[in-house]
Design a protein around this motif. Structure first.
Motif, PDB file in Angstrom:
ATOM      1  N   SER A  57       0.828  -1.201   0.000  1.00 54.18           N
ATOM      2  CA  SER A  57       0.000   0.000   0.000  1.00 54.18           C
ATOM      3  C   SER A  57       0.867   1.257   0.000  1.00 54.18           C
ATOM      4  N   ALA A  58       1.943   1.228   0.807  1.00 56.34           N
ATOM      5  CA  ALA A  58       2.860   2.373   0.859  1.00 56.34           C
ATOM      6  C   ALA A  58       3.542   2.568  -0.495  1.00 56.34           C
ATOM      7  N   SER A  59       3.880   1.447  -1.136  1.00 56.67           N
ATOM      8  CA  SER A  59       4.500   1.533  -2.464  1.00 56.67           C
ATOM      9  C   SER A  59       3.532   2.131  -3.479  1.00 56.67           C
ATOM     10  N   LEU A  60       2.286   1.711  -3.408  1.00 54.04           N
ATOM     11  CA  LEU A  60       1.264   2.244  -4.322  1.00 54.04           C
ATOM     12  C   LEU A  60       1.068   3.730  -4.091  1.00 54.04           C
ATOM     13  N   GLN A  61       1.025   4.114  -2.834  1.00 51.70           N
ATOM     14  CA  GLN A  61       0.862   5.530  -2.513  1.00 51.70           C
ATOM     15  C   GLN A  61       2.015   6.352  -3.089  1.00 51.70           C
ATOM     16  N   GLY A  62       3.225   5.803  -3.006  1.00 53.86           N
ATOM     17  CA  GLY A  62       4.384   6.501  -3.555  1.00 53.86           C
ATOM     18  C   GLY A  62       4.304   6.640  -5.071  1.00 53.86           C
ATOM     19  N   VAL A  63       3.891   5.578  -5.751  1.00 46.64           N
ATOM     20  CA  VAL A  63       3.757   5.615  -7.212  1.00 46.64           C
ATOM     21  C   VAL A  63       2.710   6.640  -7.629  1.00 46.64           C
ATOM     22  N   LEU A  64       1.575   6.631  -6.948  1.00 44.61           N
ATOM     23  CA  LEU A  64       0.493   7.560  -7.298  1.00 44.61           C
ATOM     24  C   LEU A  64       0.912   9.008  -7.051  1.00 44.61           C
ATOM     25  N   SER A  65       1.603   9.244  -5.940  1.00 51.01           N
ATOM     26  CA  SER A  65       2.045  10.606  -5.615  1.00 51.01           C
ATOM     27  C   SER A  65       3.064  11.111  -6.633  1.00 51.01           C
ATOM     28  N   ASN A  66       4.004  10.244  -7.001  1.00 49.72           N
ATOM     29  CA  ASN A  66       5.026  10.643  -7.976  1.00 49.72           C
ATOM     30  C   ASN A  66       4.414  10.894  -9.352  1.00 49.72           C
ATOM     31  N   THR A  67       3.483  10.025  -9.748  1.00 48.93           N
ATOM     32  CA  THR A  67       2.842  10.199 -11.053  1.00 48.93           C
ATOM     33  C   THR A  67       2.024  11.487 -11.083  1.00 48.93           C
ATOM     34  N   SER A  68       1.302  11.748  -9.996  1.00 46.81           N
ATOM     35  CA  SER A  68       0.507  12.974  -9.918  1.00 46.81           C
ATOM     36  C   SER A  68       1.398  14.206  -9.971  1.00 46.81           C
ATOM     37  N   ARG A  69       2.527  14.145  -9.264  1.00 51.52           N
ATOM     38  CA  ARG A  69       3.471  15.279  -9.268  1.00 51.52           C
ATOM     39  C   ARG A  69       4.011  15.539 -10.671  1.00 51.52           C
ATOM     40  N   ASP A  70       4.445  14.469 -11.337  1.00 49.23           N
ATOM     41  CA  ASP A  70       5.010  14.627 -12.689  1.00 49.23           C
ATOM     42  C   ASP A  70       3.938  15.043 -13.696  1.00 49.23           C
ATOM     43  N   LEU A  71       2.750  14.492 -13.544  1.00 50.06           N
ATOM     44  CA  LEU A  71       1.654  14.849 -14.447  1.00 50.06           C
ATOM     45  C   LEU A  71       1.249  16.306 -14.257  1.00 50.06           C
ATOM     46  N   THR A  72       1.233  16.760 -13.006  1.00 44.23           N
ATOM     47  CA  THR A  72       0.892  18.151 -12.719  1.00 44.23           C
ATOM     48  C   THR A  72       1.908  19.097 -13.346  1.00 44.23           C
TER      49      THR A  72
END
Length: 210
Positions: free
Chosen positions: A96-111
């Motif tokens: 779950s922590a790994s998924l949260q990290g992936v989603l946060s990084n993707t959102s940051r880069d997408l933003t």
């Protein structure tokens, strides 16, 4: 009527019709040709309209798909933050922590990409799009809340994270297919590969092994 008139009437009635059935036949022939040409013209017009709509829609389509993906990433991250602390399995918490990290990084880069390409601001997202994303977030939140109070959070959490991960992968694939931007495609490909790995872990999770 004398005999001459009678013979003339018979001759006229037995006179062969011109080829094509006379004026009526010619009219029908011309009419059918005009209908065929009209139908072909209408068909071509419809095709042109459809192609134009597709080409025109793709310009705004990439932006809209990007906005929808960002909302999904952020909302799923928020739900994970809320319920991860209640998960009993250490393996599931780690995934779950790994998924949260992936989603946060993707959102940051997408933003960052959206800000560069479209001068993105949070209020650029339409009300309808925001409400739809919030509705999906609330549904996920409610299902996990019910699972928590019923003592089956781990199983439901793993199932829902596998499902959300599959949805995000599908959204990223659709966006990549609609975009010709190499930077965006690379961003999405990196995220997709990470999500694919995590999807298998969530999908294969079993409480009996923990």
């Amino acid at each position: 009527m004398d005999g001459q008139q009678y013979l003339q009437q018979i001759a006229e009635s037995n006179r062969p019709m011109p080829k094509g059935g006379g004026k009526g036949g010619i009219s029908r022939l011309l009419s059918s040709k005009f209908l065929l040409v009209g139908a072909i013209g209408l068909g071509l017009l419809i095709v042109i309209i459809i192609i134009g709509a597709i080409l025109g829609g793709n310009k705004g389509g990439v932006k809209d798909l990007s906005y929808e993906l960002k909302l999904h990433l952020d909302n799923t991250t928020g739900v994970i933050q809320e319920y991860q602390q209640f998960v009993k399995s250490s393996e599931l918490r780690s995934n779950s922590a790994s998924l949260q990290g992936v989603l946060s990084n993707t959102s940051r880069d997408l933003t960052s990409y959206l800000e560069e390409q479209y001068d993105f601001k949070d209020n650029d997202i339409s009300k309808a799009m925001g409400e739809e994303a919030e509705l999906a977030r609330n549904e996920l939140n409610n299902e996990l809340f019910e699972a928590k109070i019923n003592g089956i959070l781990d199983r439901i959490f793993a199932h829902k994270m596998a499902y959300e991960t599959s949805l995000l992968m599908a959204e990223e694939e659709q966006l990549a297919n609609n975009s010709g931007d190499e930077a965006l495609t690379e961003l999405l490909d990196t995220s997709y590969q990470s999500l694919e790995n995590l999807y298998n872990k969530f999908n294969d999770f079993s409480e009996t092994n923990n």
